[in-house]
Design a protein around this motif. Structure first.
Motif, mmCIF file in Angstrom:
data_model
loop_
_atom_site.group_PDB
_atom_site.id
_atom_site.type_symbol
_atom_site.label_atom_id
_atom_site.label_comp_id
_atom_site.label_asym_id
_atom_site.label_seq_id
_atom_site.Cartn_x
_atom_site.Cartn_y
_atom_site.Cartn_z
ATOM 1 N N THR A 50 0.822 -1.435 0.056
ATOM 2 C CA THR A 50 0.014 0.004 -0.200
ATOM 3 C C THR A 50 0.832 1.272 -0.188
ATOM 4 O O THR A 50 0.428 2.377 -0.668
ATOM 5 C CB THR A 50 -1.029 -0.117 1.193
ATOM 6 N N GLY A 51 1.961 1.133 0.643
ATOM 7 C CA GLY A 51 2.672 2.393 0.809
ATOM 8 C C GLY A 51 3.796 2.608 -0.543
ATOM 9 O O GLY A 51 4.378 3.677 -0.971
ATOM 10 N N VAL A 52 4.145 1.341 -1.381
ATOM 11 C CA VAL A 52 5.016 1.572 -2.280
ATOM 12 C C VAL A 52 4.612 2.577 -3.385
ATOM 13 O O VAL A 52 5.345 3.283 -3.999
ATOM 14 C CB VAL A 52 5.535 0.386 -2.948
ATOM 15 N N ILE A 53 3.563 2.571 -3.673
ATOM 16 C CA ILE A 53 2.763 3.095 -4.673
ATOM 17 C C ILE A 53 2.992 4.821 -4.677
ATOM 18 O O ILE A 53 3.088 5.522 -5.765
ATOM 19 C CB ILE A 53 1.326 2.981 -5.106
ATOM 20 N N SER A 54 3.269 5.366 -3.530
ATOM 21 C CA SER A 54 3.516 6.820 -3.484
ATOM 22 C C SER A 54 4.706 7.391 -4.171
ATOM 23 O O SER A 54 4.740 8.226 -4.979
ATOM 24 C CB SER A 54 3.530 7.339 -1.993
ATOM 25 N N GLY A 55 5.549 6.518 -4.235
ATOM 26 C CA GLY A 55 7.291 6.554 -4.886
ATOM 27 C C GLY A 55 7.060 6.219 -6.350
ATOM 28 O O GLY A 55 7.924 6.731 -6.916
ATOM 29 N N ALA A 56 6.386 5.270 -6.508
ATOM 30 C CA ALA A 56 6.160 4.746 -7.921
ATOM 31 C C ALA A 56 5.353 5.395 -9.109
ATOM 32 O O ALA A 56 5.891 5.516 -10.038
ATOM 33 C CB ALA A 56 5.657 3.206 -7.952
ATOM 34 N N LEU A 57 4.383 6.287 -8.436
ATOM 35 C CA LEU A 57 3.397 7.041 -9.334
ATOM 36 C C LEU A 57 4.323 8.019 -10.314
ATOM 37 O O LEU A 57 3.960 8.364 -11.205
ATOM 38 C CB LEU A 57 2.651 7.594 -8.388
ATOM 39 N N PRO A 58 5.376 8.803 -9.588
ATOM 40 C CA PRO A 58 5.659 9.864 -10.381
ATOM 41 C C PRO A 58 6.614 9.027 -11.423
ATOM 42 O O PRO A 58 6.630 10.006 -12.532
ATOM 43 C CB PRO A 58 6.905 10.378 -9.247
ATOM 44 N N TYR A 59 7.265 8.030 -11.417
ATOM 45 C CA TYR A 59 7.753 7.403 -12.653
ATOM 46 C C TYR A 59 6.738 6.879 -13.678
ATOM 47 O O TYR A 59 7.100 6.797 -14.688
ATOM 48 C CB TYR A 59 9.000 6.353 -12.176
ATOM 49 N N MET A 60 5.702 6.362 -12.895
ATOM 50 C CA MET A 60 4.572 5.731 -13.981
ATOM 51 C C MET A 60 4.139 6.844 -14.851
ATOM 52 O O MET A 60 3.735 6.544 -16.025
ATOM 53 C CB MET A 60 3.637 5.263 -13.157
ATOM 54 N N GLN A 61 4.038 7.950 -14.304
ATOM 55 C CA GLN A 61 3.484 9.351 -14.992
ATOM 56 C C GLN A 61 4.234 9.604 -16.064
ATOM 57 O O GLN A 61 4.014 10.412 -17.066
ATOM 58 C CB GLN A 61 3.256 10.241 -14.017
ATOM 59 N N MET A 62 5.491 9.262 -16.087
ATOM 60 C CA MET A 62 6.447 9.468 -17.223
ATOM 61 C C MET A 62 6.152 9.107 -18.471
ATOM 62 O O MET A 62 5.466 8.048 -18.695
ATOM 63 C CB MET A 62 7.937 9.106 -16.849
ATOM 64 N N PRO A 63 6.431 9.741 -19.638
ATOM 65 C CA PRO A 63 6.061 9.205 -21.038
ATOM 66 C C PRO A 63 6.634 7.603 -21.283
ATOM 67 O O PRO A 63 7.702 7.276 -20.569
ATOM 68 C CB PRO A 63 6.916 10.279 -22.007
#
Length: 544
Positions: A50-63
């Motif tokens: 549940t916590g890991v997604i907070s740091g992963a999302l900024p990279y997922m948002q990249m092109p």
């Protein structure tokens, strides 16, 4: 060593005493601490996933050319939403499976699902694969949230039940802290989010460190900078967007450890007793008790409780709703769980970098600062163990909720008076440098109040609230309510922030929490000072 099952016939006190004295342990002795450590690895995974997604999302948002998934705001919300819907499904059906096949059996199954889900998420090539993978992983998280507290409550001695069930919450936030630390370490190793430009239209500039700078092909730039520029002005050669995959794959390691350690643990003795397997119940009980424990007395409580229900079948959810006192307990458990989510805690967990970016921090700094909220959570949970041992469940629950509501009000005031005016004027550079750190401090104290009060008390109360014959189903439904409300809040938070801003968002949470506090004071029962069997008798008399 396995003993033959005892059929569901009435046992005299002499037969109970003989069983307690003559039935050998069903396997090697296991200390209560070892049992708690093994089982709560499931809670560690719960916290990490549940916590890991907070740091992963900024990279997922990249092109996609930069290694990301080019998430839109709606797709960003769906990444969290599918996990949480899976959590609701896993909690509901995981509780039923644990009632039917056993708590230990269920945790072993969940370990396998954790492993499969983690690997599937990490290697997902696109959203079509990622979304169902997140759902599968959510099933494991939800199942763990419903099963692990029950396993602990049914396995540990009454005198330390609250403390050890509270350790479950400590392991959840430890998992979240681990996720934040892993995110920060990986982000600082890989940098970013960064991309290398392949082509740039002549004359294209961006403000870097406050200076308007001409962009050049072949150079690496922060996606924080480029994200505000018209994408038609440049093309991307490469980037470090795949960083999110490394963040997600790490949780496969504790999944393997969970499966191995739970293979060495006994089944819940109370689950055996609830299924008339009295010899197995005493055999498992003896594996986790010392010579100083009164095993015969505890076993007698189990047998008497089971025998009092011999004429009653295990109830389905539909049947539970028809019994007034069970329906009342179900409503209380569900609302305790829902109000745990309307504190706004998971907006801090899933969107902490987003909130800190709103306060003026860059992405990498925001991911790193999130570690502080994880540290506060662990400290708060450790404090919560002391508070649960020292004070009543109600006092810890209500006191923690009052404290976190105060911090939500502080956040609303800081955003309204200290940050929003500069955002609206598009002049963040003029904002005093200490103001963003006030947001960090408010979030840290919010997490301290949450994890030392509301969170541990919520899970302990829910694990103690329901009778054994309906505990799995009822706990599953209550935890499903937690995950459904969590999913709704997680999906709604970004658009609410866009529409009413941070100030309005936190004012909404303040109002909801005032309602929650009022209800807790009037309705929530105390569960600390009685055994599970005594609580069942008490609630049946009180709510019938």
């Amino acid at each position: 060593m396995s003993s033959p099952s005892t059929t569901p016939t009435a046992l005299s006190p002499e037969e109970i005493s003989a069983l307690a004295q003559n039935t050998p342990p069903s396997g090697k002795k296991r200390s209560v601490k070892f049992v708690a450590l093994a089982a709560t690895l499931g809670s560690l995974l719960f916290g990490y996933d549940t916590g890991v997604i907070s740091g992963a999302l900024p990279y997922m948002q990249m092109p996609q050319d930069g290694g990301g998934l080019a998430l839109t705001p709606v797709e960003e919300g769906l990444v969290g939403f599918f996990l949480l819907i899976g959590c609701a499904f896993g909690a509901l059906y995981g509780g039923r499976l644990s009632d039917k096949y056993g708590r230990r059996h269920n945790i072993l199954l969940l370990a396998g699902i954790f492993l499969v889900g983690a690997i599937a998420c990490a290697i997902a090539p696109n959203l079509i694969i990622l979304y169902p993978s997140r759902f599968v992983l959510g099933c494991a998280v939800g199942g763990a949230s419903a099963t692990v507290p029950v396993y602990l409550a049914e396995t540990v001695p009454k005198r330390i039940r609250g403390v050890l069930v509270g350790i479950d919450q400590l392991m959840i936030v430890t998992g979240q802290l681990l996720a934040f630390i892993v995110n920060a370490v990986i982000a600082n190793i890989t940098g970013g989010p960064d991309v290398v430009l392949a082509e740039v239209e002549a004359g294209t500039t961006a403000k870097i460190n406050g200076v308007e700078t001409a962009l050049q092909a072949g150079q690496m730039y922060s996606w924080d900078v480029l994200n505000s520029i018209d994408p038609s002005l440049f093309t991307i050669d490469s980037g470090n967007g795949n960083t999110w995959r490394w963040m997600l794959i790490v949780c496969s390691i504790p999944a393997i450890a969970l499966w191995i350690s739970m293979r060495m643990m006994p089944e819940s003795s109370r689950w055996h007793a609830a299924n008339y397997q009295f010899a197995e119940a005493i055999g498992c009980l003896k594996r986790v008790r010392t010579e100083d424990d009164n095993i015969e007395e505890e076993f007698t409580e189990m047998v008497v409780a089971r025998q009092s229900q011999e004429e009653e079948e295990k109830l389905s959810l539909k049947q539970i709703l028809k019994v007034k006192w069970l329906r009342k307990l179900l409503i209380i458990g569900a609302l305790v769980g829902i109000f745990n989510q309307t504190t706004g805690v998971n907006t801090m967990m899933y969107y902490a970098p987003k909130v800190l970016q709103q306060a003026g921090f860059g992405t990498q700094a925001a991911i790193t600062l999130t570690v502080l909220t994880g540290v506060a959570s662990v400290i708060g949970s450790a404090l919560g163990l002391y508070l649960l041992n020292r004070f009543s469940r109600r006092t810890v629950l209500i006191g923690g909720t009052v404290g976190l509501t105060t911090m939500l009000a502080v956040l609303a005031l800081v955003f309204h008076f200290g940050i929003t005016p500069y955002l609206e004027a598009d002049n963040m550079a003029a904002m005093p440098t200490f103001i963003p750190y006030l947001v960090v401090v408010a979030i840290i104290f919010f997490m301290l109040f949450m994890q030392s009060g509301n969170a541990p008390a919520t899970w302990v109360i829910m694990s103690e609230l329901f009778p054994s014959r309906v505990r799995g189903v009822a706990m599953g439904l209550a935890v499903s309510c937690i995950w459904i409300s969590n999913a709704i809040i997680t999906f709604a938070f970004p658009p609410i922030m866009d529409v009413v801003g941070p100030t309005g968002t936190y004012v909404i949470f303040v109002v909801i929490n005032i309602i929650a506090i009022t209800w807790m004071v009037k309705v929530v029962p105390e569960t600390k000072f009685a055994s599970l069997e005594e609580l069942e008798e008490q609630f049946e008399e009180q709510y019938s």
